[in-house]
Design a protein around this motif. Structure first.
Motif, PDB file in Angstrom:
ATOM      1  N   ARG A  38       0.818  -1.227   0.000  1.00  0.00           N
ATOM      2  CA  ARG A  38       0.000   0.000   0.000  1.00  0.00           C
ATOM      3  C   ARG A  38       0.846   1.270   0.000  1.00  0.00           C
ATOM      4  N   ALA A  39       2.096   1.156   0.431  1.00  0.00           N
ATOM      5  CA  ALA A  39       2.951   2.349   0.492  1.00  0.00           C
ATOM      6  C   ALA A  39       3.528   2.720  -0.872  1.00  0.00           C
ATOM      7  N   VAL A  40       3.408   1.810  -1.839  1.00  0.00           N
ATOM      8  CA  VAL A  40       3.940   2.091  -3.178  1.00  0.00           C
ATOM      9  C   VAL A  40       3.386   3.399  -3.760  1.00  0.00           C
ATOM     10  N   PRO A  41       2.056   3.590  -3.778  1.00  0.00           N
ATOM     11  CA  PRO A  41       1.557   4.852  -4.345  1.00  0.00           C
ATOM     12  C   PRO A  41       1.950   6.079  -3.499  1.00  0.00           C
ATOM     13  N   ILE A  42       2.232   5.862  -2.231  1.00  0.00           N
ATOM     14  CA  ILE A  42       2.618   6.995  -1.380  1.00  0.00           C
ATOM     15  C   ILE A  42       4.045   7.443  -1.700  1.00  0.00           C
ATOM     16  N   VAL A  43       4.925   6.464  -1.889  1.00  0.00           N
ATOM     17  CA  VAL A  43       6.302   6.807  -2.296  1.00  0.00           C
ATOM     18  C   VAL A  43       6.276   7.527  -3.647  1.00  0.00           C
TER      19      VAL A  43
END
Lengths: 360, 360, 360, 360
Positions: free
Chosen positions: D334-339
């Motif tokens: 889930r952190a992929v789009p945040i990075v």
């Protein structure tokens, strides 16, 4: 915290006390590739220098600039431009009488309350000597503005009781430097000089008003809703020592006008939208519209008097003080290049801000 | 870039167009632990609301605030406080006539030149509706200032030809809200109201002056050399729509005074240093000295007229425009809470800045 | 625009090219009343100076600081502290061979693309000589941190193939200065020195890792959600020349740990909340929790080699270049005081920011 | 003070607690004239949404964005873009057990020490729900970057014990979304999913590493000496919850390399300067050189466990806590789009900064 930086993208950070080793600053964000004209810097420094005339203090200050970085082979490189001007006339003993005394309407008391201590020599950081760095910063701004043919010209429009009763477009602004008071109207200039002579005799001091005109300003500068062009201009000139008021375009007189009088009607000239009147002072909604920008800046009289004044010392004792050496009756003529410099900083900063914005 | 953030440590960021879904903002840096008083926010929003009297536009705007974050169990938590006020009266069709037309002395032309496009409905972002967020921000500032017993009170000191000829300390400022024009002097208020009635008949509009007084300000606020207290105050109020001038303390009248008249002599009262006069307006060297801060703000007349005006459209064609619906003759009374709000933001921000500084 | 200012409230602005007249900076926002210890500044400058050992370049640089403002009677006054260090070894001719050539993995090409021109002498602004100003800024920060008994100590934990396999709390950090490589473990230090000697023979260069420990940090520093303490620390050290990576607390090894292993369990010690382990590295949710802060910084090998390298010139021609004079094999030992200095700036800035916040 | 604003010219200010009325933000400085694609915003919000798979929490959050300002007739207007996402699943009672308890390796204790109080419901401001606003901001950045054909793609390169042993240019990045763990290598993705299943059984949690690649970045972005491109990137991703380390290009492995290995040799391709290797990670001297930018981000395991943990309460009493509801084993996918979003913000901000600079 103390804020000694002005501007967002074209940023001037200044340093220096009147009787410390040096005053100067760093300009960060100056575009690369500008030819640096040291004579022009020196010319502007001379304009603000004390001792230019019989009306200003005869202390000889040779404010010679040293460029410490950011210039290579005569051009700006895009890296920070540091500069320093040595304080030559350091006579710390002259100021020992101020060590424990607060002069009326000076920053002595408030600096001490704010910082717990103060450099009492000649006003320290609160001295107008700090404005040297502003003038240097302003010249670098003008190097940018030259590319847009934008011209900034300020002049003295009143000193004490003597006021110039003409608008800027009735005057020949090229004559500003032709007299000591920087008033582009010879009869008024004469009256001002006589007025100063009179008041000098009395050991008193004078305030006045400076008017500044920006011709051919770039269109679309100013960043609503808080960084409106005139709001940043107001802050810039209000930060100059002794300034008490700012108005642009119609200014305070607008308060007495009707909408039918005040609205600037549009017309088309050479495929360009212009306004028939310019009560807006070249700014609508906080954004420049291409018309002349003009504004007035009110200065209070100098607080240091060549006569005895009552004051109090740190422990609350009544004391009597009197300006030593020789002081100006008025700073107004010398403040002309400072007002221009602050205008230059605002224009250049907003020019870069608009450039960033105009991406697509 | 557009700058919609005000303040360094107590920061208000605002958003919203007059006819978009909502206006509002985020307050970042508000100290934690303040009891939030929603009624006080609503009270201030009502003060700036249109339709308060026969002198202001009868459009019903129910500006009800929604707090979206940063408040928990009735207190601020130190995290950002977001708020939103829905725009209920959206009648986009009312504004189609402005799509291609630039109204004189409005921001239509400059916004379009700056951004390449504009939301033409009711002025979009340049609408005074934007000031709602300032008023909300100001109330949160007051929650901080309450702890220091600092009180901000503004009032109308002139509208068009009618001026109040008393200084703020000759007036009972608790009466400001007793009449529609927010003038704390009944006879003058009556004259102002009659003047407005007359001018309304003519379909014309009026400017005026607001005076603001800050009682019991904290000592030592202001950050020389650029962020002097009055410089930040000037920027704050100059960023309000329609403001043309700012002066504090002696203001423009200082330009005609002598140093012997203008200097504020110190004296000791209850072990505290005070000044006998207060031409300095509570600020010396850019730092508050504890005396009352007071300043004047000049507003131009409203540009939207209830009569035909000539203007031009985007393609340069001459057009005739006329204000639709019902518009104010003057914004001055409604601008009183906005001037107070901006003062609150400046005071609170500088209070935090001084607190950071006073470390040791 | 170029950004040569670091910090929000405790702000360092730097200037200077390696072969320009001087390098230096301005510290704005330093609290007043701190006793300035010039010897301590000189001590830190000597730590970063080239020519400290057989491992570092023998160019003699006498980096003597001049304080130009902000200090009066031996104490800070709250006004900006400007300082300058003259560049004595200016041999502009040494660098003419770089005028048209881009060195591999240097900033020559990118500076020229960014600014349209560059000061090619010794790297100009991109030279590590710029870090002198950081070291000076760091000392002023330490004057503040001393009041809180906060101690910053960095050391070399790896150079090339040689790594220290102990954690910081197994080491006696007081021995860092006892050897040239600043490794507080004598056997490892010996290996590092031998490794450097070998690689020097080969005309090659080495990278390495610096570990930094902050003991007794103030509680509650860090400003979520963007200015988390470790985020600002990361930016601070990543801005040092040649840095390629940053990790704090458990760092990259956390990626392989389970929650049950990684969670730091609380316990109470002397009425104070502590954690039994410290994988968090003294920071939870971006805010310091009072435990030791520790982090690692990875540096790449120096790009200037004492052997021939192929590169290209501005017009695309193949050229061969070779480092002139004598250059370091590795910067790691000299970078220790720079990492400490940047940590000092971050700590001091956040200390003031927290102080502002903690109003009520 | 709390800082919830990211960026200098393209600025995102965020707000919102996990269980308050809403989360959202304001984007200030977005260029005018961009076509707004609401579906693209929703697509990115869905990528970070919980409940995407068996590996992530099944709580249904319908994160539907409302645009409140700054968009007119489908395009950005240059004025601030406010947006809000309502928090639908508010179950405040679920969290009463956390009111007086500090969870290990969470922000409970530090928030309370910093602000004196905290919204204890679901982590309040420290909840990862805050990242919704980052994702929205990132999409607006991409609208700008699209004009430059700059593409940002992140992926999961390790979870717990399972690592991807290929470099980004050996992978087909278009396959990232083809599996739940966002790993563009099917066999590794399978291993990761099995690993997660195992650890879930144990009530434990996992960390991991995200790799991000920026293809076709604009040349000359980055502002030395402090706002180097990679320094701002480091700060941006380090500010994401649970991040412990950052490295770009060769990263920590550079510490073990020799200069002869690490230097990226230049060559000319189609009249453009390129490098044969790219250990520099597309950045030299802090400025982009046009090659791919790539970096790794290390995340710690989730601190909330589905098993009993010991902790302490405010008064120092030992307590036992256990995650309620259903929680993720790992946040990495889930952190992929945040990075990506944070990378987008940095790129866009620096693009505007460079644009401002490139005046002449």
């Amino acid at each position: 915290m103390a804020s000694n930086t002005f501007g967002e993208l074209f940023r001037l950070t200044t340093f220096g006390e009147s009787h410390g080793p040096a005053v100067g600053g760093i300009i960060d964000g100056c575009p690369a590739g500008l030819a640096v004209d040291k004579q022009r810097i020196q010319y502007e420094l001379n304009r603000r220098k004390p001792g230019q005339s019989r009306f200003t203090t005869p202390r000889k200050e040779s404010d010679e600039i040293q460029l410490l970085s950011g210039v290579f082979e005569g051009h700006t490189t895009g890296t920070p431009i540091a500069f320093s001007i040595v304080n030559k006339n350091q006579n710390p003993k002259d100021y020992s009488h101020l060590k424990d005394t607060y002069r009326p309407s000076h920053a002595d008391y408030t600096y001490e309350k704010k910082y717990g201590r103060r450099d009492y020599r000649g006003g320290g950081r609160s001295s107008a000597r700090e404005t040297i760095a502003r003038v240097v910063g302003g010249v670098f701004g003008r190097l940018v503005l030259d590319r847009f043919n934008t011209v900034i010209q300020a002049y003295v429009s009143s000193i004490g009781d003597v006021s110039l009763d003409k608008s800027y477009n009735e005057l020949d602004l090229s004559t500003v430097e032709s007299n000591f008071v920087r008033c582009p109207d010879t009869p008024t200039a004469e009256k001002m000089m006589n007025h100063i002579d009179e008041v000098k005799e009395m050991g008193d001091t004078l305030g006045g008003v400076i008017t500044c005109v920006i011709k051919n300003p770039p269109l679309a500068l100013g960043e609503p809703v808080f960084d409106k062009f005139h709001a940043d201009l107001a802050k810039a000139v209000m930060s100059i020592n002794a300034v008490k008021g700012f108005e642009y375009g119609s200014g305070f007189s607008a308060a007495k006008m009707r909408g039918t009088q005040h609205n600037d009607r549009f017309y088309v000239e050479d495929d360009k939208l212009r306004t028939q009147t310019n009560y807006s002072g070249g700014i609508q909604g906080g954004i420049t519209n291409g018309e002349d920008i003009y504004f007035n800046v009110a200065f209070k009289p100098i607080a240091t008097l060549m006569q005895k004044q009552k004051s109090v010392s740190r422990d609350g004792t009544d004391v009597s003080i009197e300006g030593k050496g020789r002081h100006d009756v008025t700073v107004i003529p010398r403040a002309v290049p400072i007002v221009e410099a602050m205008s230059s900083l605002v224009l250049t900063d907003h020019l870069l801000r608009q450039k960033a914005h105009d991406l697509l």
